[in-house]
Design a protein around this motif. Structure first.
Motif, PDB file in Angstrom:
ATOM      1  N   GLN A  12      52.055  39.642  41.870  1.00 48.75           N
ATOM      2  CA  GLN A  12      51.342  39.341  40.625  1.00 48.75           C
ATOM      3  C   GLN A  12      51.587  40.381  39.540  1.00 48.75           C
ATOM      4  OE1 GLN A  12      46.747  39.043  39.320  1.00 48.75           O
ATOM      5  NE2 GLN A  12      47.216  37.850  41.152  1.00 48.75           N
ATOM      6  N   HIS A  69      41.556  45.506  34.800  1.00 49.90           N
ATOM      7  CA  HIS A  69      41.175  44.434  35.724  1.00 49.90           C
ATOM      8  C   HIS A  69      41.034  45.040  37.123  1.00 49.90           C
ATOM      9  CE1 HIS A  69      41.986  39.982  37.069  1.00 49.90           C
ATOM     10  NE2 HIS A  69      40.989  40.532  37.738  1.00 49.90           N
ATOM     11  N   THR A  82      37.449  40.949  39.469  1.00 48.37           N
ATOM     12  CA  THR A  82      37.560  39.826  40.410  1.00 48.37           C
ATOM     13  C   THR A  82      36.712  40.108  41.638  1.00 48.37           C
ATOM     14  OG1 THR A  82      39.756  39.087  39.706  1.00 48.37           O
ATOM     15  CG2 THR A  82      39.124  38.591  41.965  1.00 48.37           C
ATOM     16  N   TYR A 107      35.349  37.272  37.630  1.00 48.33           N
ATOM     17  CA  TYR A 107      36.060  36.143  38.220  1.00 48.33           C
ATOM     18  C   TYR A 107      35.802  36.050  39.725  1.00 48.33           C
ATOM     19  CZ  TYR A 107      38.519  36.403  33.769  1.00 48.33           C
ATOM     20  OH  TYR A 107      38.815  36.449  32.427  1.00 48.33           O
ATOM     21  N   ASN A 165      36.363  34.475  43.210  1.00 45.04           N
ATOM     22  CA  ASN A 165      37.575  33.739  43.582  1.00 45.04           C
ATOM     23  C   ASN A 165      37.291  32.494  44.417  1.00 45.04           C
ATOM     24  OD1 ASN A 165      37.102  34.856  46.088  1.00 45.04           O
ATOM     25  ND2 ASN A 165      39.162  35.687  46.353  1.00 45.04           N
ATOM     26  N   LEU A 214      39.015  30.857  38.501  1.00 47.43           N
ATOM     27  CA  LEU A 214      40.329  30.496  37.970  1.00 47.43           C
ATOM     28  C   LEU A 214      40.997  29.447  38.860  1.00 47.43           C
ATOM     29  CD1 LEU A 214      41.579  34.081  37.042  1.00 47.43           C
ATOM     30  CD2 LEU A 214      40.692  32.337  35.479  1.00 47.43           C
ATOM     31  N   SER A 220      42.648  34.652  44.589  1.00 45.62           N
ATOM     32  CA  SER A 220      42.951  35.777  43.710  1.00 45.62           C
ATOM     33  C   SER A 220      44.429  35.842  43.386  1.00 45.62           C
ATOM     34  CB  SER A 220      42.547  37.106  44.383  1.00 45.62           C
ATOM     35  OG  SER A 220      41.177  37.147  44.658  1.00 45.62           O
ATOM     36  N   LEU A 264      46.147  32.779  35.246  1.00 49.03           N
ATOM     37  CA  LEU A 264      45.595  34.094  34.923  1.00 49.03           C
ATOM     38  C   LEU A 264      46.171  34.626  33.611  1.00 49.03           C
ATOM     39  CD1 LEU A 264      43.879  36.549  35.623  1.00 49.03           C
ATOM     40  CD2 LEU A 264      45.765  37.396  37.044  1.00 49.03           C
ATOM     41  N   GLU A 319      44.501  33.028  30.827  1.00 48.59           N
ATOM     42  CA  GLU A 319      43.141  33.573  30.677  1.00 48.59           C
ATOM     43  C   GLU A 319      43.180  34.891  29.917  1.00 48.59           C
ATOM     44  OE1 GLU A 319      38.913  33.936  31.232  1.00 48.59           O
ATOM     45  OE2 GLU A 319      40.345  32.271  31.185  1.00 48.59           O
ATOM     46  N   TYR A 320      44.124  35.756  30.254  1.00 45.42           N
ATOM     47  CA  TYR A 320      44.276  37.019  29.517  1.00 45.42           C
ATOM     48  C   TYR A 320      44.484  36.756  28.032  1.00 45.42           C
ATOM     49  CZ  TYR A 320      44.946  39.903  33.790  1.00 45.42           C
ATOM     50  OH  TYR A 320      44.786  40.582  34.973  1.00 45.42           O
TER      51      TYR A 320
END
Length: 383
Positions: free
Chosen positions: A21, A86, A111, A143, A145, A167, A172, A373, A376-377
């Motif tokens: 990620q 984050h 998260t 968030y 998960n 999300l 995650s 994600l 979302e950012y």
């Protein structure tokens, strides 16, 4: 390019829970990873090409060490001036969100991938409740998960519903369904690995992957398997993972049974769990609490049906009688019955195998999650 800081308590969370990620995000942000365990963190950074910054954090309650970590992280964030911080995992959450708030970081995301406090009580539970509330208060967005975890957070009054968002369909990090694919393993390979582990070729194999600790339901699993194997000889139990004798040890009786039962096999921690899924027939995952368990998604992608506890995350990935069975938490009898139902019904296992990979591929593909994600950012920045 805007700066993105990702924080976990220990580097293995970066390696496993967020695998790939941060590399993806580095195409869009200047990414830095923060965690404890300096040498492991720096190795992670070299391996994936991500900048790192070491802050020593512990998983236990250690106020003096935590204050030291807080001020070290605050100074770093004040110097770096990131757009986004984050955090993941409880200790990284409270230290990271507090430091980011102090440093006036605009976007502070946390998260929630599980709530360890749910298995505690008394004064420790009161302390952990306050820490959780403070973490969420310092964050601009939280968030959970899984949908079930979101409901628990609202019920416990840790945060207002409008601050929470799940999300996609949960998770995650999603699952790399090209990597977790049983088609990569031939019958010859499977036979050879079984022989190496001394697992009888004709046996049906129940597999558990994860930490071998009480809260994962290992005491109940070992007892249920022992009872079942007395009735049905052609079954084996494969345990893939390490013991944690300090934080949440198994009962001594369970240790003895694992050591002495010729049909219980252990491998210790494995970097690559796919070969072990490939030689198994069902995943058994009787955990007491989870966020959104990667293991259940991994097994599903490898065509394995799963027996899981009726807890958030697990009961969102598994549809009862479709791609697995859902049982009561901490119920050894229900676990034994479910294992027997699947192990003795080849047609049911076959049906669930056919459903398992399709459900995971359709709902939890990793790159789909990364893009959700990223969007979302961008949306949070725009707001």
């Amino acid at each position: 390019m805007d700066k993105l800081i990702r924080i976990t308590t220990v580097p293995i969370s970066l390696e496993k829970l967020l695998e790939g990620q941060l590399n993806f995000m580095s195409d869009y942000f200047e990414v830095t990873a923060i965690a404890a365990e300096k040498e492991k963190l720096e190795k992670y950074g070299r391996d994936v090409g991500i900048a790192t910054y070491w802050v020593e954090m512990t998983r236990a309650i250690t106020p003096l060490k935590d204050l030291k970590a807080l001020f070290k992280m605050y100074r770093f964030l004040r110097k770096e001036k990131p757009l986004i911080v984050h955090t993941h995992t409880p200790k990284a959450g409270i230290i990271g969100m507090t430091a980011a708030k102090m440093a006036k970081v605009p976007l502070r995301f946390h998260t929630v991938a599980g709530l360890p406090l749910l298995e505690t009580s008394g004064n420790k539970r009161k302390i952990l409740n306050k820490v959780e509330k403070l973490t969420y208060a310092m964050a601009t967005k939280v968030y959970p998960n899984s949908l079930g975890l979101k409901e628990i957070i609202i019920k416990e009054k840790f945060a207002r519903a409008e601050k929470l968002k799940v999300l996609g369909r949960g998770s995650s990090n999603g699952i790399d369904t090209q990597y977790f694919d049983a088609a990569a393993y031939s019958e010859e390979f499977r036979k050879k690995l079984r022989e190496e582990l001394s697992i009888p070729i004709q046996d049906k194999v129940c597999i558990f992957v994860g930490r071998l600790v009480s809260e994962k339901g290992i005491n109940e699993l070992v007892n249920a398997f022992e009872r079942l194997s007395k009735k049905h000889s052609e079954i084996s139990l494969l345990l893939v993972g390490d013991y944690e004798k300090e934080l949440d040890p198994l009962k001594e009786e369970t240790f003895r049974k694992i050591k002495n039962d010729p049909k219980i096999f252990t491998t210790g921690f494995q970097q690559d769990v796919r070969p072990y899924f490939a030689i198994s027939d069902i995943l058994v995952f009787p955990s007491y609490r989870e966020g959104f368990p990667n293991v259940v998604m991994q097994a599903g992608a490898m065509n394995l049906p799963a027996i899981v506890s009726n807890i958030n995350g697990c009961n969102e990935i598994i549809n009862h009688n479709i791609n697995g069975l859902i049982i009561e938490v901490k119920n050894e009898d229900a676990l034994k019955t479910a294992m027997e139902k699947l192990l003795l019904n080849s047609d049911l296992i076959k049906k669930m195998k056919n459903n398992s990979r399709e459900i995971i591929s359709s709902n939890y593909n990793r790159e789909d999650f990364w893009n959700i994600l990223l969007e979302e950012y961008r949306n949070q920045k725009a707001n």
